[in-house]
Design a protein around this motif. Sequence first.
Motif, PDB file in Angstrom:
ATOM      1  N   VAL A  60      39.175 -20.847  72.857  1.00  0.00           N
ATOM      2  CA  VAL A  60      38.445 -22.084  73.087  1.00  0.00           C
ATOM      3  C   VAL A  60      39.418 -23.249  72.968  1.00  0.00           C
ATOM      4  O   VAL A  60      40.541 -23.099  72.468  1.00  0.00           O
ATOM      5  N   SER A  61      38.984 -24.428  73.410  1.00  0.00           N
ATOM      6  CA  SER A  61      39.830 -25.612  73.300  1.00  0.00           C
ATOM      7  C   SER A  61      39.849 -26.110  71.860  1.00  0.00           C
ATOM      8  O   SER A  61      38.952 -25.795  71.066  1.00  0.00           O
ATOM      9  N   ILE A  62      40.868 -26.894  71.536  1.00  0.00           N
ATOM     10  CA  ILE A  62      40.943 -27.471  70.190  1.00  0.00           C
ATOM     11  C   ILE A  62      39.757 -28.399  69.915  1.00  0.00           C
ATOM     12  O   ILE A  62      39.184 -28.352  68.821  1.00  0.00           O
ATOM     13  N   PRO A  63      39.327 -29.245  70.881  1.00  0.00           N
ATOM     14  CA  PRO A  63      38.115 -30.048  70.624  1.00  0.00           C
ATOM     15  C   PRO A  63      36.884 -29.186  70.323  1.00  0.00           C
ATOM     16  O   PRO A  63      36.064 -29.542  69.477  1.00  0.00           O
ATOM     17  N   SER A  64      36.750 -28.057  71.023  1.00  0.00           N
ATOM     18  CA  SER A  64      35.625 -27.160  70.743  1.00  0.00           C
ATOM     19  C   SER A  64      35.755 -26.574  69.342  1.00  0.00           C
ATOM     20  O   SER A  64      34.769 -26.483  68.599  1.00  0.00           O
ATOM     21  N   ALA A  65      36.971 -26.190  68.977  1.00  0.00           N
ATOM     22  CA  ALA A  65      37.191 -25.682  67.620  1.00  0.00           C
ATOM     23  C   ALA A  65      36.893 -26.770  66.592  1.00  0.00           C
ATOM     24  O   ALA A  65      36.412 -26.481  65.488  1.00  0.00           O
ATOM     25  N   GLY A  66      37.168 -28.016  66.959  1.00  0.00           N
ATOM     26  CA  GLY A  66      36.888 -29.131  66.053  1.00  0.00           C
ATOM     27  C   GLY A  66      35.412 -29.270  65.732  1.00  0.00           C
ATOM     28  O   GLY A  66      35.046 -29.801  64.683  1.00  0.00           O
ATOM     29  N   LEU A  67      34.546 -28.768  66.624  1.00  0.00           N
ATOM     30  CA  LEU A  67      33.112 -28.820  66.358  1.00  0.00           C
ATOM     31  C   LEU A  67      32.713 -27.925  65.180  1.00  0.00           C
ATOM     32  O   LEU A  67      31.618 -28.075  64.637  1.00  0.00           O
ATOM     33  N   LEU A  68      33.618 -27.021  64.767  1.00  0.00           N
ATOM     34  CA  LEU A  68      33.364 -26.218  63.571  1.00  0.00           C
ATOM     35  C   LEU A  68      33.292 -27.121  62.336  1.00  0.00           C
ATOM     36  O   LEU A  68      32.581 -26.822  61.375  1.00  0.00           O
ATOM     37  N   VAL A  69      34.053 -28.228  62.360  1.00  0.00           N
ATOM     38  CA  VAL A  69      34.001 -29.214  61.272  1.00  0.00           C
ATOM     39  C   VAL A  69      32.666 -29.951  61.309  1.00  0.00           C
ATOM     40  O   VAL A  69      31.994 -30.131  60.296  1.00  0.00           O
ATOM     41  N   THR A  70      32.257 -30.350  62.527  1.00  0.00           N
ATOM     42  CA  THR A  70      30.987 -31.058  62.699  1.00  0.00           C
ATOM     43  C   THR A  70      29.809 -30.178  62.298  1.00  0.00           C
ATOM     44  O   THR A  70      28.885 -30.620  61.609  1.00  0.00           O
ATOM     45  N   GLY A  71      29.837 -28.917  62.736  1.00  0.00           N
ATOM     46  CA  GLY A  71      28.762 -27.989  62.403  1.00  0.00           C
ATOM     47  C   GLY A  71      28.618 -27.804  60.909  1.00  0.00           C
ATOM     48  O   GLY A  71      27.496 -27.756  60.380  1.00  0.00           O
ATOM     49  N   TYR A  72      29.745 -27.731  60.217  1.00  0.00           N
ATOM     50  CA  TYR A  72      29.715 -27.590  58.756  1.00  0.00           C
ATOM     51  C   TYR A  72      29.088 -28.827  58.115  1.00  0.00           C
ATOM     52  O   TYR A  72      28.212 -28.718  57.247  1.00  0.00           O
ATOM     53  N   ALA A  73      29.523 -30.011  58.557  1.00  0.00           N
ATOM     54  CA  ALA A  73      29.004 -31.252  57.984  1.00  0.00           C
ATOM     55  C   ALA A  73      27.498 -31.382  58.209  1.00  0.00           C
ATOM     56  O   ALA A  73      26.757 -31.798  57.313  1.00  0.00           O
ATOM     57  N   LEU A  74      27.029 -31.011  59.408  1.00  0.00           N
ATOM     58  CA  LEU A  74      25.602 -31.075  59.691  1.00  0.00           C
ATOM     59  C   LEU A  74      24.826 -30.065  58.857  1.00  0.00           C
ATOM     60  O   LEU A  74      23.693 -30.323  58.431  1.00  0.00           O
ATOM     61  N   GLY A  75      25.444 -28.903  58.611  1.00  0.00           N
ATOM     62  CA  GLY A  75      24.812 -27.906  57.752  1.00  0.00           C
ATOM     63  C   GLY A  75      24.618 -28.428  56.342  1.00  0.00           C
ATOM     64  O   GLY A  75      23.573 -28.213  55.715  1.00  0.00           O
ATOM     65  N   VAL A  76      25.630 -29.145  55.831  1.00  0.00           N
ATOM     66  CA  VAL A  76      25.533 -29.743  54.498  1.00  0.00           C
ATOM     67  C   VAL A  76      24.457 -30.826  54.474  1.00  0.00           C
ATOM     68  O   VAL A  76      23.595 -30.869  53.586  1.00  0.00           O
ATOM     69  N   THR A  77      24.479 -31.697  55.499  1.00  0.00           N
ATOM     70  CA  THR A  77      23.598 -32.863  55.510  1.00  0.00           C
ATOM     71  C   THR A  77      22.129 -32.485  55.668  1.00  0.00           C
ATOM     72  O   THR A  77      21.267 -32.982  54.943  1.00  0.00           O
ATOM     73  N   PHE A  78      21.841 -31.581  56.614  1.00  0.00           N
ATOM     74  CA  PHE A  78      20.447 -31.313  56.947  1.00  0.00           C
ATOM     75  C   PHE A  78      19.925 -29.971  56.422  1.00  0.00           C
ATOM     76  O   PHE A  78      18.716 -29.797  56.279  1.00  0.00           O
ATOM     77  N   GLY A  79      20.825 -29.028  56.138  1.00  0.00           N
ATOM     78  CA  GLY A  79      20.375 -27.724  55.670  1.00  0.00           C
ATOM     79  C   GLY A  79      20.226 -27.621  54.169  1.00  0.00           C
ATOM     80  O   GLY A  79      19.268 -27.013  53.664  1.00  0.00           O
ATOM     81  N   SER A  80      21.161 -28.219  53.442  1.00  0.00           N
ATOM     82  CA  SER A  80      21.159 -28.092  51.984  1.00  0.00           C
ATOM     83  C   SER A  80      19.872 -28.580  51.319  1.00  0.00           C
ATOM     84  O   SER A  80      19.388 -27.941  50.378  1.00  0.00           O
ATOM     85  N   PRO A  81      19.274 -29.710  51.757  1.00  0.00           N
ATOM     86  CA  PRO A  81      18.032 -30.143  51.104  1.00  0.00           C
ATOM     87  C   PRO A  81      16.910 -29.109  51.187  1.00  0.00           C
ATOM     88  O   PRO A  81      16.149 -28.932  50.243  1.00  0.00           O
TER      89      PRO A  81
END
Length: 382
Positions: A26-47
């Motif tokens: 995959v492209s590096i920008p696509s791989a960078g979405l792994l960071v975004t996905g993690y952050a969204l998991g923390v923000t919206f999943g943890s509660p």
Amino acid sequence: MASFGIGTTEFVIMGLLPDVAADLGVSIPSAGLLVTGYALGVTFGSPFLAIATAKMERRRVLLFLVLLFLVGNTLCAIAPNYALLMVARVITALGHGAFFGLGSVVAAGLVAPHKRVQAVALMFSGLTLANVLGVPFGTALGQAFGWRSTFWAVVAIGMVAFAALYIFVPRNIKAEGSSLLAEARALGKVQVILAMSLSVLASASLFSVFTYITPILTQVTGVSAQNVTLVLLLFGVGLTVGNFVGGRLGDWRLMPAIIVTFIALVLVLMTLTETIYQVWPAIVSIFIWGVVMFALVSPLQIRVVNEATGAPNLASTLNQGAFNLGNAAGAWLGGLAITAGVSYAQIPWIGAIIAVAGLAVAVLSYVLERKTAIGAETPMGA
């Protein structure tokens, strides 16, 4: 130990992006979405995870969250493709916010009242040490033996942390028996909202500048690409020092300490706009910036816990989401400024302006607190 492992798995992916992208096609920008996905998991999943475990005994919940961490990182290590790696990252992130949220409450409850902020700071020291030790060594390990080896190493750390929690955390730490409606009311308090706003603004101030620190150092300061890592390592040391300083200041006088630290943050970022042109002044300023910035984290966490009477665990978890929301907002605002024509040398002004907003909210919160206290002390009919 657990927070060290969680911090390492959160941030080390940034150092491994090229390796992950090349291996999974995959492209590096696509791989960078792994960071975004993690952050969204923390923000919206943890509660939601915090709500689901609200009635469980606290030690069991901590152990469950570390097990979730182990499962998520094991799936990261064996993920055969990008889609499954993204799922694994989100699974790992679910336990992140809930662990730091619940861990803050448990840690604060295990010590004398005058050491509560220091206890939270000690737990968060794992997060700062992850930036100093975990990320550099994890990146080096992944580059030498493949990116999957880094996640296996994190799994090993998680196993040791699980054993330590199982042995040392006291049994039968009862969950506070508030209803979901009562918790929602507690979260709607003005002081809770202001406290979480402070977390968002503090984090946004940091990431509006830190996201672009590499081009700032290479293009403005003149630091070589190889030496940027050393500067960031020193910044991580500053974070660690600031974490313990903040713990002591917060146990001294919580809100005055937060206000003074925001003032210091504004001043150091303004200074950075002048010192960024020369190597050694820039390095010293960046180290002080790290100290001041992380001196806010544990006081802000305990502020939320103190104000959210009746819902400390959920509020503490949501505050982790607030920090992550600030991460995303800060990076976006910094990028917006650069797109609008702001030079890299002037980017610290963006962080300073956000810090001024944080200072204003902190002063407002303190003034309202003092008015409430004076009102409570005034005799009826006076």
